[in-house]
Design a protein around this motif. Sequence first.
Motif, PDB file in Angstrom:
ATOM      1  N   VAL A  72       0.830  -1.212   0.000  1.00 39.68           N
ATOM      2  CA  VAL A  72       0.000   0.000   0.000  1.00 39.68           C
ATOM      3  C   VAL A  72       0.869   1.269   0.000  1.00 39.68           C
ATOM      4  CG1 VAL A  72      -1.665   1.356   1.364  1.00 39.68           C
ATOM      5  CG2 VAL A  72      -2.053  -1.083   0.984  1.00 39.68           C
ATOM      6  N   VAL A  73       1.956   1.243   0.762  1.00 39.65           N
ATOM      7  CA  VAL A  73       2.800   2.448   0.849  1.00 39.65           C
ATOM      8  C   VAL A  73       4.043   2.386  -0.040  1.00 39.65           C
ATOM      9  CG1 VAL A  73       1.998   3.032   3.179  1.00 39.65           C
ATOM     10  CG2 VAL A  73       4.059   1.618   2.911  1.00 39.65           C
ATOM     11  N   SER A  74       4.180   1.306  -0.822  1.00 39.38           N
ATOM     12  CA  SER A  74       5.457   1.113  -1.542  1.00 39.38           C
ATOM     13  C   SER A  74       5.752   2.218  -2.543  1.00 39.38           C
ATOM     14  CB  SER A  74       5.500  -0.251  -2.235  1.00 39.38           C
ATOM     15  OG  SER A  74       4.558  -0.268  -3.283  1.00 39.38           O
ATOM     16  N   GLU A  75       4.724   2.786  -3.166  1.00 38.78           N
ATOM     17  CA  GLU A  75       4.950   3.790  -4.206  1.00 38.78           C
ATOM     18  C   GLU A  75       5.209   5.180  -3.617  1.00 38.78           C
ATOM     19  OE1 GLU A  75       2.503   5.825  -7.880  1.00 38.78           O
ATOM     20  OE2 GLU A  75       1.558   4.169  -6.789  1.00 38.78           O
ATOM     21  N   LYS A  76       4.356   5.596  -2.676  1.00 43.40           N
ATOM     22  CA  LYS A  76       4.423   6.979  -2.185  1.00 43.40           C
ATOM     23  C   LYS A  76       4.920   7.115  -0.755  1.00 43.40           C
ATOM     24  CE  LYS A  76       0.383   8.594  -4.797  1.00 43.40           C
ATOM     25  NZ  LYS A  76      -0.956   9.161  -4.582  1.00 43.40           N
ATOM     26  N   GLY A  77       4.940   6.017  -0.003  1.00 41.50           N
ATOM     27  CA  GLY A  77       5.303   6.103   1.410  1.00 41.50           C
ATOM     28  C   GLY A  77       6.514   5.236   1.740  1.00 41.50           C
ATOM     29  N   GLU A  78       6.600   4.835   3.003  1.00 38.95           N
ATOM     30  CA  GLU A  78       7.720   3.992   3.446  1.00 38.95           C
ATOM     31  C   GLU A  78       7.206   2.984   4.461  1.00 38.95           C
ATOM     32  OE1 GLU A  78      11.134   6.372   4.834  1.00 38.95           O
ATOM     33  OE2 GLU A  78      10.285   8.030   3.661  1.00 38.95           O
ATOM     34  N   TYR A  79       7.652   1.721   4.322  1.00 34.14           N
ATOM     35  CA  TYR A  79       7.285   0.674   5.278  1.00 34.14           C
ATOM     36  C   TYR A  79       8.550   0.186   5.991  1.00 34.14           C
ATOM     37  CZ  TYR A  79       6.084  -3.831   7.293  1.00 34.14           C
ATOM     38  OH  TYR A  79       5.926  -4.875   8.179  1.00 34.14           O
ATOM     39  N   TYR A  80       8.480   0.172   7.317  1.00 28.60           N
ATOM     40  CA  TYR A  80       9.555  -0.357   8.155  1.00 28.60           C
ATOM     41  C   TYR A  80       8.986  -1.460   9.035  1.00 28.60           C
ATOM     42  CZ  TYR A  80      11.949   3.998   6.941  1.00 28.60           C
ATOM     43  OH  TYR A  80      12.520   5.041   6.252  1.00 28.60           O
ATOM     44  N   ALA A  81       9.846  -2.371   9.452  1.00 33.98           N
ATOM     45  CA  ALA A  81       9.446  -3.388  10.426  1.00 33.98           C
ATOM     46  C   ALA A  81      10.544  -3.472  11.473  1.00 33.98           C
ATOM     47  CB  ALA A  81       9.260  -4.740   9.748  1.00 33.98           C
ATOM     48  N   ALA A  82      10.140  -3.756  12.706  1.00 37.13           N
ATOM     49  CA  ALA A  82      11.125  -3.883  13.781  1.00 37.13           C
ATOM     50  C   ALA A  82      10.644  -4.888  14.808  1.00 37.13           C
ATOM     51  CB  ALA A  82      11.354  -2.529  14.458  1.00 37.13           C
ATOM     52  N   GLY A  96       7.730  -6.335  -5.325  1.00 36.45           N
ATOM     53  CA  GLY A  96       6.823  -5.421  -4.634  1.00 36.45           C
ATOM     54  C   GLY A  96       7.203  -5.191  -3.179  1.00 36.45           C
ATOM     55  N   PHE A  97       8.155  -5.973  -2.687  1.00 38.72           N
ATOM     56  CA  PHE A  97       8.553  -5.838  -1.276  1.00 38.72           C
ATOM     57  C   PHE A  97      10.014  -5.411  -1.142  1.00 38.72           C
ATOM     58  CE2 PHE A  97       4.868  -8.514  -1.306  1.00 38.72           C
ATOM     59  CZ  PHE A  97       4.143  -8.084  -0.212  1.00 38.72           C
ATOM     60  N   GLU A  98      10.585  -4.942  -2.274  1.00 42.03           N
ATOM     61  CA  GLU A  98      12.009  -4.582  -2.271  1.00 42.03           C
ATOM     62  C   GLU A  98      12.305  -3.418  -1.336  1.00 42.03           C
ATOM     63  OE1 GLU A  98      10.790  -5.837  -6.485  1.00 42.03           O
ATOM     64  OE2 GLU A  98      10.033  -4.455  -4.978  1.00 42.03           O
ATOM     65  N   LYS A  99      11.309  -2.569  -1.115  1.00 39.45           N
ATOM     66  CA  LYS A  99      11.556  -1.370  -0.304  1.00 39.45           C
ATOM     67  C   LYS A  99      11.284  -1.583   1.197  1.00 39.45           C
ATOM     68  CE  LYS A  99      10.051   2.590  -2.035  1.00 39.45           C
ATOM     69  NZ  LYS A  99       9.014   3.446  -2.672  1.00 39.45           N
ATOM     70  N   VAL A 100      10.899  -2.787   1.570  1.00 39.18           N
ATOM     71  CA  VAL A 100      10.670  -3.082   2.991  1.00 39.18           C
ATOM     72  C   VAL A 100      12.000  -2.897   3.730  1.00 39.18           C
ATOM     73  CG1 VAL A 100      10.288  -4.999   4.613  1.00 39.18           C
ATOM     74  CG2 VAL A 100       8.714  -4.652   2.688  1.00 39.18           C
ATOM     75  N   LYS A 101      11.963  -2.113   4.802  1.00 36.65           N
ATOM     76  CA  LYS A 101      13.204  -1.885   5.559  1.00 36.65           C
ATOM     77  C   LYS A 101      13.057  -2.445   6.965  1.00 36.65           C
ATOM     78  CE  LYS A 101      14.561   2.460   3.258  1.00 36.65           C
ATOM     79  NZ  LYS A 101      13.264   2.925   2.697  1.00 36.65           N
ATOM     80  N   ILE A 102      14.012  -3.260   7.357  1.00 39.35           N
ATOM     81  CA  ILE A 102      14.001  -3.806   8.717  1.00 39.35           C
ATOM     82  C   ILE A 102      14.962  -2.957   9.550  1.00 39.35           C
ATOM     83  CG2 ILE A 102      14.620  -5.794  10.131  1.00 39.35           C
ATOM     84  CD1 ILE A 102      13.469  -7.532   7.804  1.00 39.35           C
ATOM     85  N   VAL A 103      14.457  -2.432  10.662  1.00 39.41           N
ATOM     86  CA  VAL A 103      15.251  -1.520  11.496  1.00 39.41           C
ATOM     87  C   VAL A 103      15.368  -2.076  12.926  1.00 39.41           C
ATOM     88  CG1 VAL A 103      14.779   0.561  10.148  1.00 39.41           C
ATOM     89  CG2 VAL A 103      13.168  -0.113  11.934  1.00 39.41           C
ATOM     90  N   ALA A 104      16.169  -1.398  13.719  1.00 39.47           N
ATOM     91  CA  ALA A 104      16.376  -1.776  15.132  1.00 39.47           C
ATOM     92  C   ALA A 104      16.804  -3.235  15.259  1.00 39.47           C
ATOM     93  CB  ALA A 104      15.110  -1.521  15.946  1.00 39.47           C
TER      94      ALA A 104
END
Length: 239
Positions: A72-82, A96-104
């Motif tokens: 949902v946010v891949s085009e205009k927003g940002e998705y993070y998971a921690a 479609g999930f290439e921009k998923v960022k894992i943080v912390a």
Amino acid sequence: ASATSIAADDFDATAEKIKSALKSEVRTEAETDRDKNRKALQTLEFFDLRDDMKIIELIPGGGWYTKILAPVVSEKGEYYAALGTAGIKSLTGEVGFEKVKIVAENAKLYRKEGDRFYSLEADSLGVKDLDIVFTFRNYHNFGEEGRRNMNNLAFEALKPGGVYAVVDHTARHMEQQTPANRRRIDPVLAIKEIQAAGFEFVDYTDLHYRADDELRYEVGVKSVSGNTDRWTIKFRKPN
């Protein structure tokens, strides 16, 4: 146009993206079987998700919501998971999930010896100015200190006005802890703790109210699994 109709128009594009994510082939049959119970579209509308937001999901588990939120946010927003992200590591290679960022990634999520609940050690989520922090059915996993840490981390990571979106299985108010309610939590206690971290209580919804969950049984037992009563509460970091 009134403010409400502007807000409704504003959600339309996001709603289409949610519906499209729900139909994605990346989702398994076990996941789609839960759609009727989890009501992702209505739940995310309640939490004010928009497709241009910067969001984080805490403890994404097997990625049920990741597979909806990230596209949902891949085009205009940002998705993070921690925190507890091992279950979604494989997703990051999918189209479609290439921009998923894992943080912390240095955060420690662990059970002290003899403890039933998790402890959490982390200085920061490693990301700032978020629009929404989501955590679905995880609040109950922590002991009191772990919950306090998670709430503080969420508060720090959000921008002023940002939303803390929390869903969990309902425990009867004031009930002593038992093996049957160990994966449930009292919503009144959660509200009190989350407000203590600095959040404002905004609203709740009865989307996940289930009259036939008597709050007597462990959430995994056959009679309530997939049909638990859950509280769904929206908090906000003050402006």
